[in-house]
Design a protein around this motif. Sequence first.
Motif, PDB file in Angstrom:
ATOM      1  N   GLU A   1      43.082  39.909  31.623  1.00  0.00           N
ATOM      2  CA  GLU A   1      42.249  40.774  30.774  1.00  0.00           C
ATOM      3  C   GLU A   1      42.121  40.198  29.370  1.00  0.00           C
ATOM      4  O   GLU A   1      41.040  40.243  28.766  1.00  0.00           O
ATOM      5  N   ALA A   2      43.207  39.643  28.846  1.00  0.00           N
ATOM      6  CA  ALA A   2      43.165  39.071  27.500  1.00  0.00           C
ATOM      7  C   ALA A   2      42.283  37.832  27.455  1.00  0.00           C
ATOM      8  O   ALA A   2      41.544  37.608  26.489  1.00  0.00           O
ATOM      9  N   ILE A   3      42.335  37.002  28.505  1.00  0.00           N
ATOM     10  CA  ILE A   3      41.478  35.814  28.559  1.00  0.00           C
ATOM     11  C   ILE A   3      40.015  36.220  28.615  1.00  0.00           C
ATOM     12  O   ILE A   3      39.161  35.669  27.910  1.00  0.00           O
ATOM     13  N   ALA A   4      39.697  37.203  29.464  1.00  0.00           N
ATOM     14  CA  ALA A   4      38.310  37.664  29.572  1.00  0.00           C
ATOM     15  C   ALA A   4      37.820  38.255  28.259  1.00  0.00           C
ATOM     16  O   ALA A   4      36.679  38.014  27.842  1.00  0.00           O
ATOM     17  N   ALA A   5      38.682  39.012  27.581  1.00  0.00           N
ATOM     18  CA  ALA A   5      38.287  39.603  26.300  1.00  0.00           C
ATOM     19  C   ALA A   5      38.043  38.528  25.252  1.00  0.00           C
ATOM     20  O   ALA A   5      37.077  38.599  24.476  1.00  0.00           O
ATOM     21  N   LEU A   6      38.899  37.511  25.228  1.00  0.00           N
ATOM     22  CA  LEU A   6      38.723  36.416  24.279  1.00  0.00           C
ATOM     23  C   LEU A   6      37.400  35.697  24.503  1.00  0.00           C
ATOM     24  O   LEU A   6      36.672  35.385  23.559  1.00  0.00           O
ATOM     25  N   CYS A   7      37.073  35.437  25.769  1.00  0.00           N
ATOM     26  CA  CYS A   7      35.898  34.627  26.095  1.00  0.00           C
ATOM     27  C   CYS A   7      34.605  35.441  26.136  1.00  0.00           C
ATOM     28  O   CYS A   7      33.518  34.866  26.299  1.00  0.00           O
ATOM     29  N   ALA A   8      34.696  36.750  25.991  1.00  0.00           N
ATOM     30  CA  ALA A   8      33.481  37.573  26.008  1.00  0.00           C
ATOM     31  C   ALA A   8      32.583  37.275  24.818  1.00  0.00           C
ATOM     32  O   ALA A   8      31.364  37.454  24.895  1.00  0.00           O
ATOM     33  N   ASP A   9      33.151  36.786  23.744  1.00  0.00           N
ATOM     34  CA  ASP A   9      32.392  36.474  22.535  1.00  0.00           C
ATOM     35  C   ASP A   9      32.209  34.969  22.417  1.00  0.00           C
ATOM     36  O   ASP A   9      33.030  34.286  21.812  1.00  0.00           O
ATOM     37  N   GLY A  10      31.168  34.449  23.046  1.00  0.00           N
ATOM     38  CA  GLY A  10      30.856  33.035  22.924  1.00  0.00           C
ATOM     39  C   GLY A  10      31.494  32.134  23.947  1.00  0.00           C
ATOM     40  O   GLY A  10      31.352  30.908  23.870  1.00  0.00           O
ATOM     41  N   GLY A  11      32.202  32.688  24.917  1.00  0.00           N
ATOM     42  CA  GLY A  11      32.818  31.888  25.966  1.00  0.00           C
ATOM     43  C   GLY A  11      32.131  32.083  27.302  1.00  0.00           C
ATOM     44  O   GLY A  11      31.121  32.791  27.410  1.00  0.00           O
ATOM     45  N   LEU A  12      32.693  31.465  28.341  1.00  0.00           N
ATOM     46  CA  LEU A  12      32.087  31.509  29.669  1.00  0.00           C
ATOM     47  C   LEU A  12      32.999  32.134  30.719  1.00  0.00           C
ATOM     48  O   LEU A  12      32.529  32.569  31.758  1.00  0.00           O
ATOM     49  N   LEU A  13      34.309  32.150  30.477  1.00  0.00           N
ATOM     50  CA  LEU A  13      35.230  32.677  31.474  1.00  0.00           C
ATOM     51  C   LEU A  13      35.136  34.197  31.558  1.00  0.00           C
ATOM     52  O   LEU A  13      34.921  34.876  30.557  1.00  0.00           O
ATOM     53  N   THR A  14      35.325  34.714  32.761  1.00  0.00           N
ATOM     54  CA  THR A  14      35.329  36.155  33.005  1.00  0.00           C
ATOM     55  C   THR A  14      36.580  36.529  33.785  1.00  0.00           C
ATOM     56  O   THR A  14      37.295  35.672  34.321  1.00  0.00           O
ATOM     57  N   GLY A  15      36.832  37.825  33.873  1.00  0.00           N
ATOM     58  CA  GLY A  15      37.936  38.294  34.686  1.00  0.00           C
ATOM     59  C   GLY A  15      37.780  37.888  36.140  1.00  0.00           C
ATOM     60  O   GLY A  15      38.772  37.618  36.827  1.00  0.00           O
ATOM     61  N   ALA A  16      36.539  37.826  36.623  1.00  0.00           N
ATOM     62  CA  ALA A  16      36.303  37.417  38.012  1.00  0.00           C
ATOM     63  C   ALA A  16      36.739  35.972  38.249  1.00  0.00           C
ATOM     64  O   ALA A  16      37.212  35.627  39.332  1.00  0.00           O
ATOM     65  N   ASP A  17      36.573  35.111  37.236  1.00  0.00           N
ATOM     66  CA  ASP A  17      37.030  33.727  37.377  1.00  0.00           C
ATOM     67  C   ASP A  17      38.536  33.679  37.590  1.00  0.00           C
ATOM     68  O   ASP A  17      39.037  32.915  38.421  1.00  0.00           O
ATOM     69  N   CYS A  18      39.268  34.487  36.838  1.00  0.00           N
ATOM     70  CA  CYS A  18      40.720  34.522  36.990  1.00  0.00           C
ATOM     71  C   CYS A  18      41.119  35.073  38.355  1.00  0.00           C
ATOM     72  O   CYS A  18      42.056  34.571  38.992  1.00  0.00           O
ATOM     73  N   GLN A  19      40.423  36.083  38.825  1.00  0.00           N
ATOM     74  CA  GLN A  19      40.726  36.652  40.138  1.00  0.00           C
ATOM     75  C   GLN A  19      40.459  35.656  41.261  1.00  0.00           C
ATOM     76  O   GLN A  19      41.202  35.598  42.250  1.00  0.00           O
ATOM     77  N   ARG A  20      39.418  34.853  41.100  1.00  0.00           N
ATOM     78  CA  ARG A  20      38.983  33.944  42.165  1.00  0.00           C
ATOM     79  C   ARG A  20      39.831  32.671  42.220  1.00  0.00           C
ATOM     80  O   ARG A  20      39.859  31.990  43.244  1.00  0.00           O
ATOM     81  N   TYR A  21      40.536  32.345  41.147  1.00  0.00           N
ATOM     82  CA  TYR A  21      41.261  31.072  41.088  1.00  0.00           C
ATOM     83  C   TYR A  21      42.305  30.974  42.202  1.00  0.00           C
ATOM     84  O   TYR A  21      43.042  31.916  42.476  1.00  0.00           O
ATOM     85  N   ARG A  22      42.377  29.817  42.848  1.00  0.00           N
ATOM     86  CA  ARG A  22      43.368  29.565  43.888  1.00  0.00           C
ATOM     87  C   ARG A  22      44.001  28.194  43.691  1.00  0.00           C
ATOM     88  O   ARG A  22      43.321  27.233  43.328  1.00  0.00           O
ATOM     89  N   VAL A  23      45.294  28.109  43.938  1.00  0.00           N
ATOM     90  CA  VAL A  23      45.982  26.820  43.985  1.00  0.00           C
ATOM     91  C   VAL A  23      45.557  26.102  45.258  1.00  0.00           C
ATOM     92  O   VAL A  23      45.537  26.703  46.343  1.00  0.00           O
ATOM     93  N   LEU A  24      45.179  24.839  45.141  1.00  0.00           N
ATOM     94  CA  LEU A  24      44.742  24.048  46.287  1.00  0.00           C
ATOM     95  C   LEU A  24      45.888  23.192  46.802  1.00  0.00           C
ATOM     96  O   LEU A  24      46.747  22.749  46.032  1.00  0.00           O
TER      97      LEU A  24
END
Length: 532
Positions: A226-249
């Motif tokens: 949530e903190a990453i998404a809030a930080l990037c909401a102003d001029g960034g590209l990352l969203t909470g969905a990006d964090c949810q979707r991330y997987r270790v390969l």
Amino acid sequence: MTAESGRATGRRETIRGAVAAGHPETAAAAAEVLADGGNAFDAVVAGLAASVVVEPALSSLGGGGFLVAHPVNGRPLVLDFFAQTPARAAPYDQRPLDFRPVLADFGTTTQEFHVGRAAAAVPGMIPGMCAIQRDLGRLPLARLLEPGIRLARDGVPLAALQAHIHTVIAPILLHTAEARAVFGDPADPARTQPAGHRLRLPALADTLDLLGREGERIARDGPVAEAIAALCADGGLLTGADCQRYRVLRHAPLDRGFRGARVLTNPPPSSGGALIAFGLALVEDEPAGESGPPPDPATLARIMRATGLARDESGLTWGADDARVEALLAEPMLARGRAALAGRAHKAGGTTHLSVLDAEGNAAACTVSNGEGCGHMVPGCGFMLNNMLGEEDLNPAGFFRWAPDTRVSSMMAPTLAERPDGTVMALGSGGSNRIRTALLQVLCRVLAADEPLVDAIAAPRLHVERDHLDLEPGFAAADVRACAEAFPDHRVWPEPSMFYGGVHAVARQADGTFEAAGDPRRGGAARLAEPS
């Protein structure tokens, strides 16, 4: 048994394992967990948690990395927890992006980096640490994080090398008021903290404590995400969905032979492992063959140049995938590399490394990076987010031309080497484009010349970029003359430098003797773990 800040040796009967890392506290945290009954992979997680505290310009919960692992009772594998591009490409509407250049001052030269919220890719460090513990470790995650939490709460005097790095990238670490509050000198906030200043990171301690209690959900849909998404909401590209979707390969490592040893290194999307494999293949083809000494420095420099040309020709400059690596290591490309040698015609990276072997036979090599950081602290979490989308080396096609929702390519190449007699070595390096050449030289010295790790790491290094050759002091005069003749565009450095990477390595010999060596170029430290 002997133990020094940069070297340690001992017998298997008396120790639980060996560690080499980029800071004494990183190595000590990993050794503490080994002594408490953890295995090599537990030790890696503990070391990473310490590294984000004591090496914060190189390692961060806002970054990512790679682990090459060989469990004693399993197949070798690679855990890829490096950064991922956002699912949405850069918007081309009227909304401005927070993305701007800054100049890092290296003393003799400056280098441009790009920072801001839009420079950040999806971080993988927290999911990666959790995956290592869950898949390969045996101690609880909370126990593994204890040394890092303790260091963050109590504070650690800033090491001289870390203070120097902070000075170089001061425009990034002082980019925002929040970052200045963490990294600025209280006596002069326009400067970073001096060596010896006790760096305390209470917010990071709280985040690590929460991670130990709640696990990786904090970075998927919990407070860190949530903190990453809030930080990037102003001029960034990352969203909470990006964090949810991330997987270790998980991948099989790139598996090559060299001088009778099995070399396991990082496969695509990293390009560093493939380039090391290409260089080793050319070394094997030299007149000394499969059993002679390693090439002389001038020949090794030509091999590096041929490797760079092959990197361009195979397309690895634009990103690594299986097809490009296959083309690089196929016979036609190797033949062209041999022909270039026969004819005789012709970046300080924000990265650190941790190597661990345990007495049970587990082997781990882990390299991580935060780029240089994007200049923004994640609110309330105590760490800076990466700037992988602002790294020119990682974006050769141009900024914001990356494919959405894909792994960022990397030069990082954690590596294991296994000899038929049972000798095992784990090694890796920081140093951007110098990673592949640093590891190539150490592998040649150990596997082809049977040099002890500490001597192979301390030996002078060279690096070739296009037609320019850089050499550390210490080579024989005749070798320097031969190199200068082959590379008129060259520079002999006045002293060893972190420019040439920082190879931190451990080995377990066939007789059970452990050896560990940290690279003094990058504050390397080595530790042996005795039973607690």
